[in-house]
Design a protein around this motif. Structure first.
Motif, PDB file in Angstrom:
ATOM      1  N   LYS A  84       5.222  -0.303   5.404  1.00  0.00           N
ATOM      2  CA  LYS A  84       4.042   0.390   5.924  1.00  0.00           C
ATOM      3  C   LYS A  84       2.748  -0.090   5.285  1.00  0.00           C
ATOM      4  CE  LYS A  84       6.444   4.712   7.037  1.00  0.00           C
ATOM      5  NZ  LYS A  84       6.509   6.164   6.783  1.00  0.00           N
ATOM      6  N   GLN A  85       2.684  -0.049   3.965  1.00  0.00           N
ATOM      7  CA  GLN A  85       1.430  -0.296   3.280  1.00  0.00           C
ATOM      8  C   GLN A  85       1.433  -1.573   2.461  1.00  0.00           C
ATOM      9  OE1 GLN A  85      -1.107   1.599   3.864  1.00  0.00           O
ATOM     10  NE2 GLN A  85      -0.050   3.224   4.965  1.00  0.00           N
ATOM     11  N   ALA A  86       2.576  -1.988   1.968  1.00  0.00           N
ATOM     12  CA  ALA A  86       2.640  -3.125   1.049  1.00  0.00           C
ATOM     13  C   ALA A  86       3.991  -3.799   1.208  1.00  0.00           C
ATOM     14  CB  ALA A  86       2.447  -2.638  -0.393  1.00  0.00           C
ATOM     15  N   PRO A  87       4.138  -5.038   0.713  1.00  0.00           N
ATOM     16  CA  PRO A  87       5.448  -5.706   0.812  1.00  0.00           C
ATOM     17  C   PRO A  87       6.501  -4.920   0.050  1.00  0.00           C
ATOM     18  CG  PRO A  87       3.988  -6.896  -0.693  1.00  0.00           C
ATOM     19  CD  PRO A  87       3.144  -5.890   0.013  1.00  0.00           C
ATOM     20  N   PRO A  88       7.749  -4.992   0.481  1.00  0.00           N
ATOM     21  CA  PRO A  88       8.811  -4.236  -0.192  1.00  0.00           C
ATOM     22  C   PRO A  88       9.064  -4.768  -1.595  1.00  0.00           C
ATOM     23  CG  PRO A  88       9.734  -5.761   1.412  1.00  0.00           C
ATOM     24  CD  PRO A  88       8.256  -5.790   1.602  1.00  0.00           C
ATOM     25  N   PHE A  89       9.572  -3.894  -2.443  1.00  0.00           N
ATOM     26  CA  PHE A  89       9.935  -4.295  -3.793  1.00  0.00           C
ATOM     27  C   PHE A  89      11.414  -4.663  -3.833  1.00  0.00           C
ATOM     28  CE2 PHE A  89       6.197  -1.653  -4.529  1.00  0.00           C
ATOM     29  CZ  PHE A  89       5.463  -2.467  -5.405  1.00  0.00           C
ATOM     30  N   PRO A  90      11.786  -5.692  -4.605  1.00  0.00           N
ATOM     31  CA  PRO A  90      13.198  -6.091  -4.673  1.00  0.00           C
ATOM     32  C   PRO A  90      14.125  -4.944  -5.049  1.00  0.00           C
ATOM     33  CG  PRO A  90      11.806  -7.739  -5.737  1.00  0.00           C
ATOM     34  CD  PRO A  90      10.918  -6.571  -5.407  1.00  0.00           C
ATOM     35  N   ASP A  91      13.668  -4.072  -5.957  1.00  0.00           N
ATOM     36  CA  ASP A  91      14.517  -2.955  -6.394  1.00  0.00           C
ATOM     37  C   ASP A  91      14.817  -1.971  -5.268  1.00  0.00           C
ATOM     38  OD1 ASP A  91      14.586  -4.018  -8.886  1.00  0.00           O
ATOM     39  OD2 ASP A  91      13.123  -2.654  -9.781  1.00  0.00           O
ATOM     40  N   ALA A  92      13.984  -1.995  -4.216  1.00  0.00           N
ATOM     41  CA  ALA A  92      14.173  -1.045  -3.124  1.00  0.00           C
ATOM     42  C   ALA A  92      15.049  -1.598  -2.015  1.00  0.00           C
ATOM     43  CB  ALA A  92      12.808  -0.648  -2.545  1.00  0.00           C
TER      44      ALA A  92
END
Length: 568
Positions: A151-159
């Motif tokens: 939605k707002q920012a690139p995904p984080f690897p941990d997620a």
């Protein structure tokens, strides 16, 4: 570009089966029927079952192709094959057909044997044609990976979930395969340079597109929203009555809700295979961001030659179908297909992608330390452990049909074996054995023990009599280029439904099977023999065969973005 002549056309299993089939049923089948059988298209009479290519070592001892008695009985009175048919089979040659050495009717059916010496010579003296796809195609393919949209920012690897990691690896593999076949391939979404997710993907050997500009394209999002607000598929009836109580909060305050009738889009455009319950969909900010990324990615694509593949998990299929229909509602005419990936299960525990990658790396390092001890240190070993971790992960997540679930063993006390006959480590180990073999041979040449391998045209390939040698040529070197064609053939031949099955498991399974047969052969046969002139011809023939296998390994691993390593 010079056209291939009959003499230079590479041998193909499909061409040979087609020629055998025409020879067997020349008077009862049309050539068009044969073409359908070769393409894999089924028919009521199961025409493609007339001939079987043998693959087991046991059957290859006495035949290479077989037309079973059940087939012969339906074609000829009392199953007796006319002599004219046998003569036609013996005379087959050219146009990619393997040279026939003999045919005979036995209890099990009509056996056909290939002229193996001629086949070895033809393949090993022109190996480059067997390491690339049979045909080069034209077209543009955009591979969209919804797991990387946010939605707002690139995904984080941990997620990232394990299911999402699987979709990313499958998308990367599809891209490599289609590029090999001539397609211009792009990926979506572009990710911010130096973000955590782009660095994580690069550690996995994935060269995902990165941009230095802002993640969001708000101007394009606004343009798409305006198109949807004014499109003919807007469902204003369902918006009425809700306008005063509901709305979507945008940067400029409350915005009027926009609902699109996706069912009308499907019906009017004539799209098949989509969920009939799509109904109407409220345009959310997340969807606008997704559509803007897609729109930007195909800006330079010629619509008539473009295909978009949405590689997504089964859990997100419905939402991705909504996105695809919303995009169609904006006026895009590109062909859209969905590559649906089954879930990844870890019985007894919950695990994120980051935890899984960390576990596999720790296990790979432990296995290396148990074998090599204190040698396992420094950048070289860091690179080897990284590549082996990537190989383990890719083979675990790609070796299963992409629509089926994958179950992982993630017990922390387990370890990764370097020699067990399964998965990426086993494949990389056997590839490394070939590197060691040729390093030993080159040292022997430097020491004056062996001469250089002469040109294949100077060798007598009748020296290759070990059954494992023919098995490696017939089951792997000859069919490999046909294997590389499968993804494009699936893309072209399947109907126009929403889903497409690109058989992404084939390369991994092929490599594991190859490694089992190569390991069995290599354990039995001493390739580098005594430096005696009368033994050189056989040694050179074997080296030429294994050199071709090494190139095959490298070519197949390249489609998985796995570099070969010198030791394991």
């Amino acid at each position: 570009m010079m056209m291939e002549t009959e003499e230079t056309t590479p041998f193909r299993v499909a061409s040979t089966v087609r020629a055998l089939r025409l020879a067997l049923r020349r008077d009862t089948d049309s050539e068009a029927d044969a073409e359908r059988a070769d393409s894999g298209e089924k028919s009521p009479s199961e025409r493609d079952k007339l001939w079987f290519k043998e693959s087991s070592a046991k059957n290859l001892r006495n035949r290479d192709f077989l037309a079973p008695n059940t087939v012969l009985s339906t074609l000829y009175a009392r199953g007796q094959v006319p002599s004219v048919v046998l003569s036609r089979i013996l005379s087959l040659r050219g146009n990619g057909v393997l040279p026939v050495a003999g045919c005979e009717v036995m209890a099990e059916g009509l056996r056909v044997s290939v002229d193996r010496c001629a086949a070895f010579r033809g393949v090993l003296c022109g190996i480059s044609a067997y390491l690339r796809p049979m045909a080069q195609r034209q077209g543009c393919v955009l591979i969209n990976c919804p797991a990387l949209h946010a939605k707002q920012a690139p995904p984080f690897p941990d997620a990232l979930t394990l299911g999402q990691l699987r979709t990313i690896l499958i998308a990367d593999h599809i891209g490599a395969l289609l590029r090999r076949q001539g397609y211009s391939v792009s990926f979506c979404p572009a990710l911010p340079e130096d973000s955590d997710i782009i660095n994580c993907l690069r550690m996995l050997g994935i060269d995902w597109p990165a941009v230095s500009v802002s993640w969001r394209d708000e101007e394009r999002e606004e343009k798409i929203r305006n198109i949807l607000e004014n499109c003919t598929y807007r469902d204003r009836e369902k918006e009425r009555g809700k306008r005063d109580s509901r709305g979507e909060e945008m940067d400029g305050g409350m915005r009027e809700e926009v609902r699109i009738n996706l069912k009308r889009v499907m019906e009017e455009v004539g799209l098949h295979g989509y969920d009939p319950s799509l109904g109407t969909c409220t345009v959310q900010r997340e969807a606008l961001c997704h559509l803007a990324q897609l729109d930007r990615a195909i800006a330079d694509f010629p619509a008539s030659m473009a295909t978009v593949l949405h590689v997504t998990s089964c859990q997100d299929e419905f939402r991705q179908q909504q996105t695809a229909m919303l995009w169609r509602a904006t006026g895009t005419s590109v062909t859209q297909r969905l590559v649906i990936c089954g879930p990844v299960k870890t019985p007894g525990t919950q695990m994120t992608s980051a935890q899984y990658l960390q576990l596999r790396r720790a296990q790979m390092k432990e296995a290396s330390e148990m074998k090599y001890g204190e040698q396992v240190e420094g950048q070289t070993w860091e690179d080897i452990i990284r590549v082996m971790t990537c190989a383990t992960v890719r083979f675990e997540l790609l070796s299963t049909v992409h629509t089926s679930p994958v179950t992982l063993e993630v017990q922390r006390e387990g370890s990764v074996s370097t020699k067990g006959p399964r998965g990426g480590v086993f494949v990389m180990y056997n590839c490394a054995r070939l590197h060691t073999l040729f390093s030993s041979y080159e040292k022997g040449v430097e020491q004056g023990l062996y001469p250089e391998v002469p040109a294949g045209t100077e060798l007598d390939f009748s020296a290759l009599k070990e059954e494992g040698e023919w098995l490696l040529l017939f089951n792997y070197l000859i069919p490999f280029s046909e294997l590389l064609d499968q993804s494009a053939q699936a893309l072209e031949l399947e109907g126009g439904g929403a889903r497409v099955n690109l058989r992404t498991e084939q390369v991994c399974r092929f490599l594991v099977s190859l490694s089992k047969d190569f390991s069995s052969y290599y354990n039995r046969v001493h390739v580098l023999g005594e430096p005696l002139p009368h033994l050189f011809n056989q040694m050179f023939c074997r080296l030429l065969l294994l050199k071709a296998l090494r190139e095959l390994y490298h070519s197949a691993l390249d489609s998985l973005n796995l570099p070969p390593i010198p030791q394991l």
